[in-house]
Design an enzyme around this catalytic site. Sequence first.
Site, PDB file in Angstrom:
ATOM      1  N   ARG A  60      27.683 -49.582   8.219  1.00 18.95           N
ATOM      2  CA  ARG A  60      26.257 -49.480   7.885  1.00 18.95           C
ATOM      3  C   ARG A  60      25.535 -50.791   8.181  1.00 18.95           C
ATOM      4  NH1 ARG A  60      25.103 -49.750   2.834  1.00 18.95           N
ATOM      5  NH2 ARG A  60      26.901 -48.486   2.252  1.00 18.95           N
ATOM      6  N   ASP A 186       2.624 -48.013  16.410  1.00 18.56           N
ATOM      7  CA  ASP A 186       3.592 -47.086  16.983  1.00 18.56           C
ATOM      8  C   ASP A 186       3.227 -46.972  18.458  1.00 18.56           C
ATOM      9  OD1 ASP A 186       4.923 -44.847  17.962  1.00 18.56           O
ATOM     10  OD2 ASP A 186       4.883 -43.803  16.040  1.00 18.56           O
TER      11      ASP A 186
HETATM   12  C1  LIG Z   1       8.345 -38.433  18.080  1.00 18.77           C
HETATM   13  C2  LIG Z   1       7.487 -39.455  17.456  1.00 18.77           C
HETATM   14  C3  LIG Z   1       7.805 -40.008  16.215  1.00 18.77           C
HETATM   15  C4  LIG Z   1       9.020 -39.561  15.427  1.00 18.77           C
HETATM   16  O1  LIG Z   1      10.181 -39.898  16.088  1.00 18.77           O
HETATM   17  P1  LIG Z   1      11.567 -39.078  15.889  1.00 18.77           P
HETATM   18  O2  LIG Z   1      12.486 -39.777  16.804  1.00 18.77           O
HETATM   19  O3  LIG Z   1      11.285 -37.664  16.260  1.00 18.77           O
HETATM   20  O4  LIG Z   1      11.923 -39.204  14.453  1.00 18.77           O
HETATM   21  C5  LIG Z   1       6.971 -40.969  15.701  1.00 18.77           C
HETATM   22  N1  LIG Z   1       5.863 -41.365  16.360  1.00 18.77           N
HETATM   23  C6  LIG Z   1       5.523 -40.849  17.549  1.00 18.77           C
HETATM   24  C7  LIG Z   1       4.288 -41.322  18.232  1.00 18.77           C
HETATM   25  C8  LIG Z   1       6.310 -39.872  18.135  1.00 18.77           C
HETATM   26  O5  LIG Z   1       5.967 -39.342  19.309  1.00 18.77           O
END
Ligand SMILES: *Cc1c(COP(=O)(O)O)cnc(C)c1O
Length: 411
Positions: A60, A186
């Site tokens: 972990r 993000d």
């Molecule tokens: C797909 C996505 C996520 C989530 O990611 P996972 O790998 O599916 O958990 C978060 N933010 C954005 C912009 C995404 O496209």
Amino acid sequence: MAKKKPQGRATRSIHAGEDRPRWAHSLTTPIALTSTYVFEDSGHIEDYTSGKRWHCEYGRYHNPTRQVAEARLADLEGAEDAVLFDCGMSAVSTALLAFLKAGDHIIITDDAYKRTLSLCTKLFPRFGVDVDVISFGDYAGMASKVRKETRLIFSESPTNPYLNIMDLEKIRQIAKSRKGLTTFIDSTFATPANQRPLESGMDVVIHSATKYLGGHNDILCGVVLGSRKNMDQVRDLQRTMGGIPDPLTCYLLIRGLKTFGMRMERLNGCGYSVAEFLESHPRVRKVYYPGLKSHRHHALAKKYMRGFGAVVTFEIDGNLADAKRFLDRLKLCQIGPSLGGVETLVTHPGLISYYDMNPKQRKALGILDELVRLSCGLEDPEDIMEDLDQALEGSSAPRRKKGSARSKHGS
Ligand SMILES: *Cc1c(COP(=O)(O)O)cnc(C)c1O
């Protein structure tokens, strides 16, 4: 003294962050399928706990395959450190929780990923974190919400499905007004090939590596990147919460990254061609692609991005029935969520991501029934366009003036 020229992105995607020689002089990264690691003797334990000697302790906490993936991603993003998770949502949730406590306030933009929004607006308030959701692009609104308790601002760029582009410089300015405020982006839809938010002054970058970074639609993975100090905080919480990617997934991510530079070049080119093709198509009402002049954030996209990616969103000139007919006629492109992989995928946000809302609620969110999101894969762009064209021809909407304008140009 001449500064050493940094290696190119393609070279670093293949080699960065990994020591040589590898175990048994293996050319590729070994997959360390082990849950734990052993000490040679009690002296080894003491050397490890006193920090004299680095050692993998337990699965972990450490894994050598995972470490290579993290180092490589940090290099590509220009970050001091990276923490890898078993999916993008683990990365988002652990990263945010690592910075929050009861009484804090956060600001998030309204077209963030659906589950990120629900984390912030439904879960966090249960633990005494106050949330303001502001509409994307409302920088004055964002600035006006900052207060003493504001701990972080979370945004995405480009966003889903309209590919809105954030003015990172403006967020940086707003965040500067409050000491201790951390900015999160993000950047999944951009990848480090197309956008580098840390260079624009953002503190923490997150990617769902499930998408372009893995690139083959075969793994789930997520990554958080930033300064060593910030990542220590995230890694420490990960050790408590879990959300560790398994070593095989780490290997597949490393393998996917070897072609990252090439894939992104090709995908950027394909996305652009397909966006132009759709914009001139008589059965398409509107195309959303930040590389096109018609996109409302084209100028910002040019400022912050080196390429515009493979996701193209568009409105079919018709209604829900036309959109369904289009989906049903596709042959090469497949219907499914996700993006950034080798197979072209088409999703209908209204029917898939927002199925639980009625058309009126969807419309209020700006999710129209005619809206389709395309993620171009690595097939030949001509084949993708041909498939889209034949599927669009099945739309019952009348051919409009735009079509004749195109043929005029063509003749
Ligand atoms: C797909 C996505 C996520 C989530 O990611 P996972 O790998 O599916 O958990 C978060 N933010 C954005 C912009 C995404 O496209």
